[in-house]
Scaffold this motif. Structure first.
Motif, mmCIF file in Angstrom:
data_model
loop_
_atom_site.group_PDB
_atom_site.id
_atom_site.type_symbol
_atom_site.label_atom_id
_atom_site.label_comp_id
_atom_site.label_asym_id
_atom_site.label_seq_id
_atom_site.Cartn_x
_atom_site.Cartn_y
_atom_site.Cartn_z
ATOM 1 N N TYR A 158 0.725 -1.297 -0.253
ATOM 2 C CA TYR A 158 -0.460 -0.053 0.193
ATOM 3 C C TYR A 158 0.679 0.978 0.288
ATOM 4 C CZ TYR A 158 -4.902 -2.598 0.439
ATOM 5 O OH TYR A 158 -5.601 -2.061 0.893
ATOM 6 N N LYS A 159 1.930 1.117 0.936
ATOM 7 C CA LYS A 159 2.822 2.801 0.540
ATOM 8 C C LYS A 159 3.796 2.840 -0.115
ATOM 9 C CE LYS A 159 3.892 3.974 4.445
ATOM 10 N NZ LYS A 159 3.839 5.662 5.117
ATOM 11 N N LYS A 160 3.567 1.077 -0.991
ATOM 12 C CA LYS A 160 4.470 1.726 -2.681
ATOM 13 C C LYS A 160 3.387 2.202 -3.818
ATOM 14 C CE LYS A 160 7.429 -0.422 -5.796
ATOM 15 N NZ LYS A 160 8.441 -1.797 -5.803
ATOM 16 N N LEU A 161 1.938 2.266 -3.730
ATOM 17 C CA LEU A 161 1.232 2.504 -4.522
ATOM 18 C C LEU A 161 1.086 3.938 -4.364
ATOM 19 C CD1 LEU A 161 -1.520 -0.252 -4.279
ATOM 20 C CD2 LEU A 161 0.375 -0.244 -6.095
ATOM 21 N N ALA A 162 0.646 3.790 -3.057
ATOM 22 C CA ALA A 162 1.102 5.341 -2.895
ATOM 23 C C ALA A 162 1.873 6.485 -2.920
ATOM 24 C CB ALA A 162 0.226 5.705 -1.057
ATOM 25 N N SER A 163 3.029 6.075 -2.885
ATOM 26 C CA SER A 163 3.699 6.841 -3.336
ATOM 27 C C SER A 163 4.429 7.443 -4.608
ATOM 28 C CB SER A 163 5.575 6.012 -2.837
ATOM 29 O OG SER A 163 5.947 4.546 -3.472
ATOM 30 N N MET A 164 3.769 5.819 -6.239
ATOM 31 C CA MET A 164 3.715 5.576 -7.299
ATOM 32 C C MET A 164 2.377 6.370 -7.727
ATOM 33 S SD MET A 164 4.551 1.953 -7.472
ATOM 34 C CE MET A 164 3.734 1.695 -9.291
ATOM 35 N N TYR A 165 1.132 6.603 -6.679
ATOM 36 C CA TYR A 165 0.260 7.500 -7.598
ATOM 37 C C TYR A 165 -0.339 7.976 -6.684
ATOM 38 C CZ TYR A 165 -0.128 3.291 -10.521
ATOM 39 O OH TYR A 165 0.640 2.040 -11.486
ATOM 40 N N PRO A 166 0.132 9.415 -6.709
ATOM 41 C CA PRO A 166 -0.121 10.737 -4.895
ATOM 42 C C PRO A 166 -1.486 11.218 -5.295
ATOM 43 C CG PRO A 166 1.777 10.973 -6.462
ATOM 44 C CD PRO A 166 1.867 9.359 -7.135
ATOM 45 N N ASP A 167 -1.483 10.933 -6.817
ATOM 46 C CA ASP A 167 -2.167 11.901 -7.656
ATOM 47 C C ASP A 167 -4.191 11.317 -7.490
ATOM 48 O OD1 ASP A 167 -0.947 14.261 -8.890
ATOM 49 O OD2 ASP A 167 -1.518 13.425 -10.496
ATOM 50 N N ARG A 168 -3.645 9.803 -7.329
ATOM 51 C CA ARG A 168 -5.304 9.603 -7.414
ATOM 52 C C ARG A 168 -4.747 9.397 -5.332
ATOM 53 N NH1 ARG A 168 -6.454 4.320 -6.753
ATOM 54 N NH2 ARG A 168 -5.069 3.245 -8.691
ATOM 55 N N ILE A 169 -4.582 8.193 -5.221
ATOM 56 C CA ILE A 169 -4.171 7.244 -3.294
ATOM 57 C C ILE A 169 -3.679 8.519 -2.605
ATOM 58 C CG2 ILE A 169 -3.206 5.823 -2.398
ATOM 59 C CD1 ILE A 169 -3.309 4.476 -4.847
#
Length: 206
Positions: free
Chosen positions: A171-182
Motif C-alpha cells: 500500500y505504501k508503495k502504491l501511494a508513492s507511485m500514484y499520489p494524484d489518486r491515492i
C-alpha cells in the motif's frame, strides 16, 4: 448527464475504513449527492457468494491464482451490475476495497506477478478506475489486533503477520507511485481527526 464520482477506500483489515465510509456517506448526502455504498469482494448477489468462498476459513488450501481470479470475477460483476450504471446516473459510488487490494494482497502479499494481475483485471475493470482512493495508513499489527478483537479472523486475516506486513508495504508503495489518486491518511488517531483529513480530500472532488 455528468458522470458520477468513484471513491474507493483501502487499508489493512482493522484500519477503520468501515467507520469512515459511514461518515463519508453521511457527509456527501448532506451536500446533496446520491450515494451508493458497496464493498469488495461482494456488493452483488453473485459477488457475495464469491466472497463467502474466498474468506471461508475451511478453504485454507486455496491456490493463490484461484484467489486472484475469484477476486477479479467478483469485481467484474460489481463493475457491470452496480458501479458503471451508478456512475452513468451521476451518483457517487463509495467502494470498500477495489483494484488496489488485488495489487497488494495477491501481488505484494502472494508474490503473483503484478503484470498478470493487471492483465486479468483489465477485463474485470472495463475501463473503470477510482477518481480518488483513500488509504487509511496504520501499522498492520495494531489494525489487525483491533479487527480480530472486534469480529474474529477470516481466512485472509489468519495469515502470518509477515504477509500483512507485505500488504501494508505494498500500500505504501502504491501511494508513492500514484499520489494524484491515492491519498494516504494517518489513521492511528481518533475518528474526528481522521475524518477531518478525509473531508479535505473530498471537498476537492465534490
Amino acid at each position: 448527464m455528468k458522470r458520477g464520482l468513484f471513491i474507493t477506500t483501502e487499508g489493512t483489515d482493522g484500519s477503520g475504513k468501515t467507520t469512515q465510509i459511514k461518515l463519508i456517506e453521511s457527509y456527501l448526502k448532506g451536500k446533496g449527492f446520491e450515494v451508493v455504498v458497496t464493498r469488495e469482494p461482494g456488493g452483488t448477489s453473485i459477488g457475495e457468494k464469491i466472497r463467502s468462498i474466498i474468506l471461508d476459513t475451511e478453504n485454507s488450501d486455496m491456490a493463490y491464482i484461484t484467489e486472484m481470479m475469484l477476486y477479479a470475477s467478483a469485481r467484474a460483476q460489481l463493475v457491470n451490475e452496480l458501479i458503471k450504471p451508478s456512475l452513468s446516473e451521476g451518483k457517487v459510488v463509495i467502494c470498500d476495497r477495489f483494484i488496489d487490494s488485488s495489487y497488494v494482497y495477491q501481488g505484494f502479499g502472494r508474490n503473483i506477478d503484478i503484470e498478470l494481475i493487471e492483465r486479468v483485471n483489465r477485463i474485470a475493470l472495463d475501463g473503470i478506475m477510482p477518481d480518488v482512493t483513500l488509504f487509511f495508513d496504520i501499522d498492520p499489527e495494531v489494525a489487525l489486533e483491533r479487527r480480530i478483537q472486534s469480529t474474529g479472523a477470516d481466512r485472509i486475516e489468519r495469515e502470518a503477520m509477515d504477509f500483512h506486513r507485505k500488504v501494508y508495504n505494498g500500500y505504501k508503495k502504491l501511494a508513492s507511485m500514484y499520489p494524484d489518486r491515492i491519498k494516504a491518511i494517518e489513521s492511528n488517531r481518533n475518528i474526528e481527526e481522521i475524518f477531518s483529513d478525509v473531508k479535505a480530500y473530498l471537498d476537492k472532488f465534490s
